[in-house]
Design a protein around this motif. Structure first.
Motif, short mmCIF file in Angstrom:
data_model
loop_
_atom_site.label_atom_id
_atom_site.label_comp_id
_atom_site.label_asym_id
_atom_site.label_seq_id
_atom_site.Cartn_x
_atom_site.Cartn_y
_atom_site.Cartn_z
N ALA A 344 -45.83 -54.79 14.40
CA ALA A 344 -45.36 -54.06 15.43
C ALA A 344 -44.77 -55.01 16.56
O ALA A 344 -45.13 -56.09 16.59
CB ALA A 344 -46.66 -53.31 15.98
N ALA A 345 -44.07 -54.24 17.55
CA ALA A 345 -43.62 -55.04 18.62
C ALA A 345 -44.81 -56.03 19.31
O ALA A 345 -45.78 -55.61 19.45
CB ALA A 345 -42.87 -54.15 19.80
N GLN A 399 -54.25 -56.11 8.56
CA GLN A 399 -53.73 -57.35 9.35
C GLN A 399 -52.62 -56.79 10.32
O GLN A 399 -51.76 -56.08 9.93
CB GLN A 399 -53.18 -58.33 8.54
N LEU A 400 -52.95 -57.20 11.71
CA LEU A 400 -51.89 -56.49 12.70
C LEU A 400 -51.00 -57.99 12.83
O LEU A 400 -51.69 -58.99 13.40
CB LEU A 400 -52.36 -56.17 13.88
N VAL A 401 -49.79 -57.84 12.55
CA VAL A 401 -48.82 -59.01 13.01
C VAL A 401 -47.94 -58.52 14.14
O VAL A 401 -47.03 -57.82 14.02
CB VAL A 401 -48.07 -59.24 11.67
N PRO A 402 -48.20 -59.26 15.32
CA PRO A 402 -47.11 -59.08 16.43
C PRO A 402 -45.71 -59.63 15.77
O PRO A 402 -45.46 -60.80 15.15
CB PRO A 402 -47.54 -59.80 17.42
N ASP A 403 -44.48 -58.87 16.07
CA ASP A 403 -43.19 -59.31 15.54
C ASP A 403 -42.24 -59.25 16.59
O ASP A 403 -42.02 -58.05 17.39
CB ASP A 403 -42.93 -58.17 14.58
N GLU A 407 -40.08 -56.44 19.26
CA GLU A 407 -40.06 -56.26 20.15
C GLU A 407 -38.70 -55.98 21.00
O GLU A 407 -38.49 -55.41 22.01
CB GLU A 407 -40.69 -57.54 20.96
N LYS A 408 -37.75 -56.69 20.28
CA LYS A 408 -36.55 -56.61 20.80
C LYS A 408 -35.64 -54.99 20.76
O LYS A 408 -34.69 -54.97 21.32
CB LYS A 408 -35.62 -57.68 20.05
N LEU A 409 -36.40 -54.48 19.73
CA LEU A 409 -35.92 -53.00 19.81
C LEU A 409 -36.57 -52.05 20.88
O LEU A 409 -36.07 -50.99 20.93
CB LEU A 409 -36.28 -52.46 18.34
N ARG A 413 -40.12 -47.60 19.32
CA ARG A 413 -41.26 -48.31 18.75
C ARG A 413 -41.36 -48.16 17.26
O ARG A 413 -41.34 -47.18 16.64
CB ARG A 413 -42.62 -47.33 19.09
N THR A 414 -40.84 -49.39 16.77
CA THR A 414 -40.71 -49.57 15.49
C THR A 414 -41.73 -50.23 14.69
O THR A 414 -42.34 -51.21 15.17
CB THR A 414 -39.43 -50.40 15.18
N ALA A 415 -42.36 -50.05 13.38
CA ALA A 415 -43.47 -50.34 12.77
C ALA A 415 -43.14 -50.63 11.29
O ALA A 415 -42.31 -49.89 10.63
CB ALA A 415 -44.89 -49.59 12.87
N ILE A 416 -43.48 -51.71 10.58
CA ILE A 416 -43.64 -51.98 9.19
C ILE A 416 -44.57 -52.08 8.59
O ILE A 416 -45.48 -52.82 9.23
CB ILE A 416 -42.58 -53.24 8.92
#
Length: 489
Positions: A344-345, A399-403, A407-409, A413-416
């Motif tokens: 997530a951002a 596991q949550l990974v800040p991306d 964030e640039k998008l 709110r985009t998530a993978i």
């Protein structure tokens, strides 16, 4: 015929020049009298637009979306009446008293408009069910609807005026924090965009309901600017009670207070957006101040507001959508899941990372969806499940990974979501247009279905049906007090 208030490019440039000139940071020597600032083009444009909103026709799509937001927020208020923040707010205003002219949703309480706005604002954000406006980093509904309803009951406005008041609130308040710089502004200044935007949202909505003219709207905005407040410390609130006040109760109260002061004869500074010690000097926006009037009457902010499919924090909407798609497509059981990685951002991830509150804890809600195959309103607010061994077992896999690339998008709110299964496969889903967002809007039937899930357990099916019918026929409502029996116990 729909009337449009159009701000030309030339007018915007003129407004920009006038505002920047008067907003220059000039030193003031001791004993120097404050100069009486002329009313800037930006303030003239804004106050004239606000004063005309009560009689200005809205495009039909805007009317329909505004009704969506009214129903969605009323549903949040009614369901919120049974949650701890809502129970607290009802208890507070019941003990506080006040002139019994306004309704507190989900209760039998009647009180004054300021108290009702505060209580209903808390109810509206008692959980994470209410709407969001990503371009401004705000939750406009929990401020706009309580303020418009309280002022509307006080002045006996009709249903059409209620719709126009709410739409105006969205148009004005969201432009303020979009101009300030939304999420990045909050992180850099430690101020809460939600509280600031909500106060301007509520003031515009209440001012329209009160029927203020252009001069009075300028004074209204001065009282509003004085009350603009809120710290990002709400992120440390573990009970959601202060957060509900910060997002909904305080802004709605502020806006109604400003409108009632001016309606009662209070005067103020003619232009709080320019001249000595103006709002923008104090708050130092990241963007050109002329943004506050950009495309007024052509770009309606209610159309850029998201309705939440899931009754959880906004940054968790896309991850749940993605996991929901994977579960339906791949048909796996929790026992087949080895690991879940959610990207997530960066800033969004910080908001929902292992929070103490169940409905804004990403890891917890991913675990709940693995077990339940969905996340219901009840499940999202079941605090006891945060200690359930079955949920904790699944949560340990998340596991949550800040991306930074995501964030640039923003504000999209985009998530993978990547799920690694015990058979060695890794399945992946990317979601950038969550259901309920402006780019992927919910249908009328979907909005009604969500409202049904929230309202029926509290007020019953009959009240829900009548309320829904009334909201979608607000043009025939002669006095908003007709809503009282439909939202009360």
């Amino acid at each position: 015929m729909t009337q449009h208030f159009i701000v030309s490019r030339r007018k915007l440039l003129q407004s920009t020049g006038a505002l920047l000139a008067t907003a220059a940071f000039r030193p003031q020597f001791a004993g120097e009298l404050a100069e009486a600032a002329e009313v800037s083009d930006v303030m003239t444009t804004l106050s004239t637009f606000m004063a005309g909103a009560a009689t200005r026709m809205l495009p039909e799509p805007v009317v329909e979306k505004t009704k969506f937001m009214i129903l969605d927020t009323l549903a949040a208020m009614i369901s919120g009446s049974e949650l701890p923040p809502g129970k607290f707010a009802i208890q507070f205003v019941r003990a506080y008293g006040g002139n019994p002219v306004c309704t507190v949703a989900g209760s039998s309480v009647r009180c004054g408009p300021i108290e009702a706005a505060l209580a209903n604002g808390v109810l509206g954000h008692a959980d994470e069910t209410d709407d969001t406006h990503p371009p401004s980093q705000s939750h406009p509904g929990c401020a706009a609807i309580p303020a418009a309803l309280a002022a509307g009951e006080r002045f006996g406005i009709d249903g059409t005026r209620l719709v126009r008041s709410v739409a105006l609130g969205y148009d004005v308040g969201t432009r303020i924090t979009a101009t300030l710089g939304k999420l990045q502004y909050m992180f850099e200044t430690h101020r809460s965009t939600h509280g600031i935007a909500g106060t301007w949202v509520a003031a515009a909505a209440a001012g329209c309901a009160a029927g203020l003219n252009a001069q009075q709207m300028r004074w209204l905005l001065s009282y509003t600017a004085q009350q603009a407040s809120g710290l990002a410390s709400w992120q440390r609130d573990v009970d959601h009670i202060e957060k509900a006040f910060d997002f909904g109760g305080m802004p709605a109260r502020n806006g109604v207070t400003a409108a009632l002061l001016v309606q009662a004869g209070g005067t103020g500074v003619d232009d709080v957006l320019s001249g000595n010690d103006n709002f923008f000097q104090a708050f130092v926006p990241k963007n050109n101040p002329a943004m506050v009037v950009e495309e007024l009457g052509r770009r309606f902010e209610v159309m850029r507001t998201d309705i939440k499919t899931w009754s959880v924090g906004a940054p968790i909407q896309a991850p749940l959508d993605a996991l929901d798609t994977l579960i339906k497509r791949e048909r796996f059981e929790p026992s087949q899941v080895k690991q879940v990685v959610v990207r997530a951002a960066t800033d969004e991830a910080a908001i929902v990372n292992n929070r103490e509150i169940s409905d804004i804890n990403l890891q917890h809600l991913i675990a709940v969806m693995l077990l339940d195959k969905t996340v219901s309103f009840t499940a999202a607010h079941d605090v006891g499940r945060m200690k359930d061994p079955a949920v904790l077992r699944e949560r340990a896999k998340v596991q949550l990974v800040p991306d930074d690339d995501l964030e640039k998008l923003m504000p999209q709110r985009t998530a993978i979501v990547e799920v690694t299964l015990t058979d060695g496969r890794t399945v992946r889903e990317r979601v950038g247009t969550v259901r309920g967002t402006a780019a992927n809007p919910m249908t009328k039937d979907e909005v009604i279905a969500k409202a049904r899930d929230l309202i029926v357990p509290v007020l019953g099916a009959a009240s829900f049906q009548k309320l829904t019918e009334t909201v979608f026929a607000l043009e025939s409502v002669k006095n908003v007090n007709e809503l009282r029996p439909l939202i009360s116990r």
